[in-house]
Design a protein around this motif. Structure first.
Motif, PDB file in Angstrom:
ATOM      1  N   ALA A  22      18.748  32.980  27.913  1.00 15.34           N
ATOM      2  CA  ALA A  22      18.860  33.611  29.123  1.00 15.34           C
ATOM      3  C   ALA A  22      17.481  34.538  29.409  1.00 15.34           C
ATOM      4  O   ALA A  22      17.602  35.560  29.679  1.00 15.34           O
ATOM      5  CB  ALA A  22      20.013  34.680  29.537  1.00 15.34           C
ATOM      6  N   PRO A  23      16.328  33.846  29.124  1.00 17.45           N
ATOM      7  CA  PRO A  23      14.969  34.431  29.246  1.00 17.45           C
ATOM      8  C   PRO A  23      14.489  34.754  30.627  1.00 17.45           C
ATOM      9  O   PRO A  23      13.715  35.920  30.970  1.00 17.45           O
ATOM     10  CB  PRO A  23      13.794  33.381  29.016  1.00 17.45           C
ATOM     11  CG  PRO A  23      14.601  32.074  29.207  1.00 17.45           C
ATOM     12  CD  PRO A  23      15.914  32.411  28.813  1.00 17.45           C
ATOM     13  N   TYR A  24      15.254  34.461  31.720  1.00 15.75           N
ATOM     14  CA  TYR A  24      14.927  34.862  32.951  1.00 15.75           C
ATOM     15  C   TYR A  24      15.827  35.948  33.709  1.00 15.75           C
ATOM     16  O   TYR A  24      15.321  36.930  34.178  1.00 15.75           O
ATOM     17  CB  TYR A  24      14.948  33.535  34.150  1.00 15.75           C
ATOM     18  CG  TYR A  24      14.284  32.363  33.389  1.00 15.75           C
ATOM     19  CD1 TYR A  24      12.731  32.478  33.586  1.00 15.75           C
ATOM     20  CD2 TYR A  24      14.865  31.227  32.626  1.00 15.75           C
ATOM     21  CE1 TYR A  24      11.811  31.306  33.103  1.00 15.75           C
ATOM     22  CE2 TYR A  24      14.015  30.328  32.349  1.00 15.75           C
ATOM     23  CZ  TYR A  24      12.400  30.402  32.604  1.00 15.75           C
ATOM     24  OH  TYR A  24      11.815  29.519  32.051  1.00 15.75           O
ATOM     25  N   ILE A  46      22.606  28.711  29.614  1.00 16.68           N
ATOM     26  CA  ILE A  46      21.520  28.058  29.400  1.00 16.68           C
ATOM     27  C   ILE A  46      20.833  28.013  30.608  1.00 16.68           C
ATOM     28  O   ILE A  46      21.134  27.380  31.480  1.00 16.68           O
ATOM     29  CB  ILE A  46      21.725  26.634  28.827  1.00 16.68           C
ATOM     30  CG1 ILE A  46      22.866  26.672  27.524  1.00 16.68           C
ATOM     31  CG2 ILE A  46      20.365  25.824  28.354  1.00 16.68           C
ATOM     32  CD1 ILE A  46      23.239  25.379  27.191  1.00 16.68           C
ATOM     33  N   GLU A  47      19.718  28.703  30.601  1.00 15.59           N
ATOM     34  CA  GLU A  47      19.095  28.975  32.040  1.00 15.59           C
ATOM     35  C   GLU A  47      17.800  28.060  31.893  1.00 15.59           C
ATOM     36  O   GLU A  47      17.551  27.446  30.764  1.00 15.59           O
ATOM     37  CB  GLU A  47      18.404  30.361  32.105  1.00 15.59           C
ATOM     38  CG  GLU A  47      19.564  31.453  32.069  1.00 15.59           C
ATOM     39  CD  GLU A  47      19.254  33.033  32.462  1.00 15.59           C
ATOM     40  OE1 GLU A  47      18.175  33.177  32.379  1.00 15.59           O
ATOM     41  OE2 GLU A  47      20.131  33.529  33.259  1.00 15.59           O
ATOM     42  N   ALA A  53      19.082  24.747  37.775  1.00 17.36           N
ATOM     43  CA  ALA A  53      19.534  23.889  36.880  1.00 17.36           C
ATOM     44  C   ALA A  53      20.180  24.749  35.772  1.00 17.36           C
ATOM     45  O   ALA A  53      20.549  24.105  34.653  1.00 17.36           O
ATOM     46  CB  ALA A  53      18.157  23.050  36.084  1.00 17.36           C
ATOM     47  N   THR A  54      20.334  26.058  35.872  1.00 15.13           N
ATOM     48  CA  THR A  54      21.205  26.889  34.924  1.00 15.13           C
ATOM     49  C   THR A  54      22.426  26.487  34.728  1.00 15.13           C
ATOM     50  O   THR A  54      23.164  26.214  35.774  1.00 15.13           O
ATOM     51  CB  THR A  54      20.964  28.174  35.259  1.00 15.13           C
ATOM     52  OG1 THR A  54      19.557  28.709  35.072  1.00 15.13           O
ATOM     53  CG2 THR A  54      21.858  29.247  34.439  1.00 15.13           C
ATOM     54  N   ILE A  55      22.888  26.515  33.421  1.00 13.00           N
ATOM     55  CA  ILE A  55      24.419  26.334  33.181  1.00 13.00           C
ATOM     56  C   ILE A  55      25.275  27.504  32.798  1.00 13.00           C
ATOM     57  O   ILE A  55      24.498  28.249  31.703  1.00 13.00           O
ATOM     58  CB  ILE A  55      24.492  25.016  32.281  1.00 13.00           C
ATOM     59  CG1 ILE A  55      23.698  23.851  32.382  1.00 13.00           C
ATOM     60  CG2 ILE A  55      25.981  24.641  32.167  1.00 13.00           C
ATOM     61  CD1 ILE A  55      23.574  22.930  31.226  1.00 13.00           C
ATOM     62  N   CYS A  56      26.350  27.785  33.337  1.00 11.43           N
ATOM     63  CA  CYS A  56      27.024  28.896  32.878  1.00 11.43           C
ATOM     64  C   CYS A  56      27.656  28.732  31.730  1.00 11.43           C
ATOM     65  O   CYS A  56      27.920  27.586  31.041  1.00 11.43           O
ATOM     66  CB  CYS A  56      28.171  29.222  34.119  1.00 11.43           C
ATOM     67  SG  CYS A  56      27.597  29.992  35.626  1.00 11.43           S
TER      68      CYS A  56
END
Ligand code: THU
Length: 137
Positions: A22-24, A46-47, A53-56
């Protein structure tokens, strides 16, 4: 569900959160799904640089479960910080409803990173979930 099983699942979600990418947002989320046979499938968010396109974490856990050959979740634990009992977003509620057993409601353990949690169910969080009519699956 019994307290020992619930706590084990919560602890797995907390562990999975450590792997979050989660770098963003810097908002790390962990989840863990327990299936009927007792297997636990973890997931983290996974950002992506293309934000959409991020997946929770919850959907990562679902993908982990399904790609391992399981489609029978009985409970999911979710955690993100030490102040709030974690709730799944709307998209994740819908994705979970795809695999939730209608007769035995999916248990949702809303956890904090200190290991405390509250218990609810998917039908309480998503009443009237969208499903295709019988035969259209
Ligand atoms: N996120 C999850 O992993 N699960 C949720 O139910 C809500 C949001 C993630 C997506 C994104 O990486 C970050 O939390 C901030 O929205």
């Amino acid at each position: 569900m019994d307290q020992k099983t619930a706590q084990t699942l919560v602890n797995k979600a907390i562990e999975a959160r450590e792997k979050a990418y989660a770098p963003y947002s810097k908002f790390k989320v962990g989840a863990a799904i327990l299936t009927k046979d007792g297997t636990i499938f973890p997931g983290c968010n996974i950002e992506n640089a293309s934000y959409g396109a991020t997946i929770c974490a919850e959907r990562t856990a679902v993908a982990n479960m399904v790609s391992s050959g399981h489609t029978d979740p009985v409970a999911i634990a979710i955690c993100y910080n030490e102040t709030e009992f974690a709730l799944p977003c709307g998209i994740c509620r819908q994705v979970l409803s795809e695999f939730a057993n209608e007769k035995e409601d999916l248990i949702v353990l809303m956890a904090k990173t200190d290991g405390t949690y509250q218990e609810t169910t998917l039908s309480a969080l998503l009443p009237g979930a969208f499903k295709l009519a019988d035969g259209q699956k």
